[in-house]
Design an enzyme around this catalytic site. Structure first.
Site, PDB file in Angstrom:
ATOM      1  CD  GLU A 416      -3.141  -1.171   1.853  1.00 33.38           C
ATOM      2  OE1 GLU A 416      -2.973  -0.995   3.073  1.00 33.38           O
ATOM      3  OE2 GLU A 416      -4.195  -1.451   1.440  1.00 33.38           O
ATOM      4  CD  GLU A 492      -3.370  -6.974   3.262  1.00 30.19           C
ATOM      5  OE1 GLU A 492      -4.299  -6.500   3.816  1.00 30.19           O
ATOM      6  OE2 GLU A 492      -2.168  -6.383   3.026  1.00 30.19           O
TER       7      GLU A 492
HETATM    8  C1  GAL Z   1      -5.040  -3.770   4.276  1.00 29.08           C
HETATM    9  C2  GAL Z   1      -3.513  -3.596   4.630  1.00 29.08           C
HETATM   10  C3  GAL Z   1      -3.270  -4.353   5.930  1.00 29.08           C
HETATM   11  C4  GAL Z   1      -4.281  -4.162   6.949  1.00 29.08           C
HETATM   12  C5  GAL Z   1      -5.790  -4.488   6.484  1.00 29.08           C
HETATM   13  C6  GAL Z   1      -6.665  -4.297   7.299  1.00 29.08           C
HETATM   14  O1  GAL Z   1      -5.606  -2.904   3.422  1.00 29.08           O
HETATM   15  O2  GAL Z   1      -2.696  -3.755   3.622  1.00 29.08           O
HETATM   16  O3  GAL Z   1      -2.180  -3.702   6.311  1.00 29.08           O
HETATM   17  O4  GAL Z   1      -4.513  -2.736   7.387  1.00 29.08           O
HETATM   18  O5  GAL Z   1      -5.813  -3.753   5.153  1.00 29.08           O
HETATM   19  O6  GAL Z   1      -6.601  -5.019   8.469  1.00 29.08           O
END
Ligand code: GAL
Length: 992
Positions: A416, A492
């Site tokens: 990010e 993620e």
């Molecule tokens: C994503 C980010 C993570 C964490 C997650 C939410 O966007 O890469 O570091 O913030 O969201 O828990």
């Protein structure tokens, strides 16, 4: 002058080099860990003289964060603060606030008497957060940053014989805080080890290993490069009979390395002045036709994102805890880790090599706070040439430190951090350093500088489009064409905040179905709850705001599969079931199980397939199935043996349960096998479904002279409220449609529209009250109570008919029909009955049940739940999520017995349950010693205290969990839309 806001790479340092496992080199080292002198100043202008030894200062333990120096009891050096992506200071790069807590550290350093002469002496920092300046004997020798990266300084020419004063000044904030904006606690200081390292003459500076595996020939090729190799340096791999010069290539028959079989070969690199023993794993990572391959076989990454975290020590994580993490992952069938969002402590990578986990090693880079609502990133360092050297330096230090680890299968440029010129620069630097591994960076939306197409939190629908190759095209045709040849990774997904994620298996099914999908990484491994004590001395896991921070992101830091103390949350058990390398899934409408070998490299020879025929708590028969050996990717359908004994056809279901069990471990499994045998997978068929409750009673109710009603052991007031049941006072029995919102319920799926919690509030579900409309005896002599249940400000509600009859043996039978009344839109949380009983010792009530268990399950998170006979106390039915919320539901319950402290027992048998016209197996049961309102209002589990009542939820159905805390909400297959519900219950008591 160089200070903490000067945007240049570290000064006075030596180039990063590989980090061999601790103790693997025979060169001398001396640990500088332990007590250091310490003083915290409010600004970077500390005025402290680097010549001042700080004799009257405090002492602090190195490694550690100063904010946590006396956790969980005291916070003498400021407190931790949590913010997700928003900077806790004005965006004004490279400047940071004048209020900038700065630690002055001092330590006397004396080389041991037997420290070798000759060679060089380096000072090594494994991690310091955020910017630091090093002085020796009063003279500044280096400045560095890159909190999770190593720094080495050549002190040979500045160290004097005898005592030397080492002074380190560490600022909490620096220009580099702008590129370290990861979603975690802001914690400062020298948090990883510090060592003195002797670098012998003719020793080993930087060593690289390339060890490929050729799956077509079963051979491996190894080459060990030694930078500036001293004449006479040799490389030997004794097991393979290899004796090579640095840079020389040799090929031999080998066993490959994979996460499934982490086979390592000892490689001895002997220079005249130093000997290092390394572990080589032969493996080849490749992308062929858009498919991610390891050693020629398609591999699905079933991974987790792991931050470094210890509830007492923050990111200062000890070796034992690292190993505990790795073994917990292995035992729950996780095969990959993304080191979100920075390089981990190097020992963690040694553990991944040894125990077998695929790793995405991620650069220490995130600039998320620059993102504006309109999607622009003004001022982003990633798109500013002035930052190029700094960012390239970071990625270079990572690759040079870690490239010898076979576990690393991808490099990640960061997280990010938006797009821009420095992505290209970092990508080029990584390619030049290591051409063998593909590059990942999710923020490169058109995938120009990477080798895999990556997204976070893509919905399962979108993931499927990508899997099929029909996802929307990029504007630039050549970029689109290039991206379509890349495998797709969810870096993620399945946000594990609180109770959830739901829908994990929907994704996993897609990963199996489409070769292009290479899997993903659940967000995230652990809840970052920091230990602290409340005023009464009770320890609890603190999240954002618990340290009095005025600017914070609250509970969002508690979003892991394990609680801060590493207690697996139920979601980890779900992960184990969904990720299982061998799956036993129900097919053919419930008549068969499909046994699928999902290992990429292993057959099933190490597993036995053991079955049990069970009826309630009795085991009727057991046996073993001979399935032969299933090769990787092979599958077979199995049905129960034809000659099973016939169980009694009654109210108790009969299950045929098949388990894939590993009884013994070989050397490569031994690490995670401890405590075996291990059940690798479970599948279950309901061979004889429960038959409906026999003879539901009709009648037997009477009205007393005072207008009240009696139905067997149940007494009602004159309007039809149940007041006692088997002599026990009933505080309330009513329809319920609400739950204490989960973290997922509190947010809107894909950041669009209202959250489920908001919808439910709007409908008044959180304040439901029941009005009895009428009570009367019907023609059969049953008590019929009509009621309407609704919340404030709405016309919507539920119309309910309760039919009470006195059953056999002093029991009472209840038939309920609940019909949504009004113009309902959107979901409801649950639909069923809430029975509240007076009970002083509600937590100790022992509950045994027939149904799914032993742990909680929800409509979209139920793969780990198995039908059977289970028991728990009410206390143990609760899941102590770091942030209290709905938890503990047990589904498919056909029978439950509650054993009270006074020796009495209340049993509940469920007859046919119907929701929206569709029959369901049993009811969903939840029991608590506190109300849902108290659960909703509590900020931490220790604040919940039993209130003298037992709350029993008997639901026809409950809403799923989804992943809306960050990502999609509950999928249509698990949304609970309002619909008519029917429940039939028999309540029986003994001993009252
Ligand atoms: C994503 C980010 C993570 C964490 C997650 C939410 O966007 O890469 O570091 O913030 O969201 O828990």
């Amino acid at each position: 002058m160089t200070d903490h806001v000067t945007v240049i790479p570290p000064t006075g340092v030596v180039p990063a080099r590989f980090r061999p496992p601790t103790g693997s080199s025979d060169a001398r080292t001396a640990s500088l860990d332990g007590p250091w002198r310490f003083r915290l100043h409010p600004t970077a202008r500390t005025g402290a003289d680097p010549k001042d030894p700080g004799d009257d200062w405090d002492t602090i333990a190195v490694p550690g964060h100063w904010q946590l120096a006396q956790a969980p009891d005291a916070w003498p050096y400021g407190t931790p603060a949590y913010s997700n992506k928003l900077f806790p200071f004005p965006i004004d790069p490279p400047f940071v606030p004048d209020d900038n807590p700065t630690g002055e550290y001092r330590r006397i350093v004396e080389l041991p008497e037997d420290w070798p002469t000759g060679g060089r002496t380096y000072l090594r920092f494994e991690g310091v957060d955020s910017w630091f300046e090093v002085a020796v004997n009063g003279t500044v020798v280096a400045t560095s940053h890159g909190s999770r990266l190593p720094t080495e300084i050549d002190l040979t020419d500045v160290l004097q014989p005898g005592q030397n004063l080492l002074a380190v000044r560490v600022t909490q904030w620096s220009a580099f805080s702008y590129v370290e904006d990861q979603d975690q606690w802001w914690l400062s200081g020298i948090f990883r080890s510090v060592t003195l390292e002797h670098r012998p003459d003719a020793g080993l500076g930087h060593v690289g290993i390339t060890a490929d595996y050729h799956h077509t020939t079963g051979t491996g090729t190894i080459r060990v490069d030694v930078e500036d190799a001293a004449p006479g340096t040799r490389v030997t791999v004794a097991e393979l009979g290899l004796d090579l010069a640095p840079g020389e290539t040799a090929t031999a028959a080998v066993d490959p390395w994979s996460a499934e079989r982490p086979r390592l070969y000892e490689v001895v690199v002997q220079a005249p002045g130093e000997r290092v023993v390394l572990q080589a794993g032969f493996r080849t990572v490749a992308i062929v036709d858009g498919v991610f391959l390891v050693n020629g076989a398609p591999v699905k990454l079933r991974g987790v994102n792991r931050h470094e975290f210890d509830p007492l020590r923050g990111r200062s994580v000890g070796a034992e805890l690292m190993e505990q993490d790795v073994l917990l992952m292995k035992r729950h069938h996780i095969n990959a880790v993304r080191t979100s969002h920075y390089p981990p402590h190097p020992h963690f990578l040694d553990l991944c090599d040894r125990h077998g986990l695929y790793v995405i090693d991620e650069n220490d880079l995130e600039t998320h706070g620059f993102e504006q609502e309109d999607g622009r990133w003004p001022g982003n360092p990633v798109d500013d040439p002035a930052w190029e050297d700094v960012l390239v330096d970071r990625v270079t230090r990572m690759v040079r430190r870690d490239a010898h680890h076979p576990s690393i299968i991808l490099w990640s440029l960061g997280n990010e951090a938006g797009g821009g010129c420095n992505i290209a620069a970092m990508s080029a630097a990584v390619r030049a350093l290591d051409p063998t591994r593909p590059i990942h960076y999710e923020g490169d939306w058109s995938s120009d500088h990477v080798d895999v197409y990556s997204r976070m939190y893509a919905t399962s629908e979108h993931t499927e489009l990508i899997g099929r190759g029909v996802d929307p095209a990029l504007a630039r045709p050549e970029a689109d064409a290039r991206r379509r040849l890349m495998p797709f990774l969810q870096c993620e997904y399945a946000h594990a905040m609180g109770n959830g994620p739901g829908g994990l298996s929907d994704y996993d099914d897609l990963f199996d179905r489409y070769p292009r999908l290479m899997g993903g990484f659940i967000w995230e491994w652990i809840d970052h709850g920091l230990s602290r004590r409340d005023a009464e001395g009770r320890e609890f896991a603190a999240y954002g705001g618990d340290f009095g921070e005025l600017f914070h992101d609250g509970t969002f830091v508690a979003d892991g599969l394990v609680l801060p103390d590493r207690t697996p949350s139920p979601s980890l058990l779900e992960v184990a079931a969904v990720f299982a390398p061998v799956r036993l899934d129900v097919v053919d409408g419930g008549d068969a199980l499909l046994v699928r070998n999902r290992y990429a490299f292993r057959d099933t020879a190490h597993l036995t397939f053991e079955w049990t025929l069970s009826h309630g708590s009795s085991v009727l028969a057991t046996g073993t199935l001979d399935l032969g050996v299933l090769a990787p990717g092979a599958s077979v359908r199995v049905t129960p043996p034809a000659d099973l004994p016939l169980p009694p056809a009654d109210h108790t279901p009969t299950f045929w349960t098949l388990r894939a069990v590993q009884h013994a471990a070989d050397a490569l499994d031994a690490s995670w096998f401890a405590g075996g045998p291990w059940v690798v997978a479970t599948g279950q068929l309901a061979v004889v479904p429960a038959v409906a409750l026999a003879d539901v009673a009709a009648g037997g109710a009477r009205q007393e002279a005072d207008g009240s009603y009696v139905v067997g052991p149940a007494r009602f007031d004159e309007v039809g409220n149940l007041v006692t049941l088997h002599g026990r006072r009933v505080a309330e029995l009513r329809v319920d449609a609400w739950r204490a919102p989960t973290d997922n319920d509190r947010r809107s799926g894909m950041w669009v529209g209202p959250s489920d919690e908001a919808v439910w509030k709007e409908r008044g579900l959180h304040l439901l009250a029941e009005r009895k409309i009428s009570a009367a005896l019907d023609a059969d002599g049953a008590l019929v109570v009509e009621a309407r249940t609704a919340g404030p400000r709405t016309r919507n509600g539920f119309r309910t008919t309760y039919v009470w009859s006195s059953g056999a043996d002093g029991s009472v039978d209840l038939r309920v029909r609940i019909v949504p009344d009004g113009r309902w839109t959107g979901s409801i949380a649950r639909l069923g009955l809430l029975l509240t009983l007076d009970e002083a010792a509600a937590s100790d009530v022992a509950v045994s049940w027939l149904g799914l268990g032993p742990d909680e399950s929800y409509a979209d998170s139920a793969k780990a739940a198995v039908g059977g006979a289970w028991s728990h106390t009410v206390r143990d039915l609760q899941t102590r999520y770091t942030h209290p919320q709905e938890n503990g539901a047990r589904r498919g319950v056909t029978h439950a017995a509650l054993d009270f402290a006074d020796g009495s027992t209340l049993t509940l048998d469920a007859g046919p349950t119907v929701y929206g016209g569709v029959p369901r197996a049993g009811v969903e049961l939840s029991l608590r010693p506190w109300s849902d309102r108290a659960l909703d209002l509590a900020a931490h589990p220790h604040e919940l205290t039993p209130d003298g009542r037992l709350y029993v939820h008997v639901d026809a159905a409950q809403h799923g969990l989804g992943s809306a805390a960050c990502g999609p909400g509950v999928l249509p297959n698990a949304v609970l839309n309002p619909a008519p519900a029917e429940l039939t219950l028999r309540l029986t008591s003994r001993g009252l």
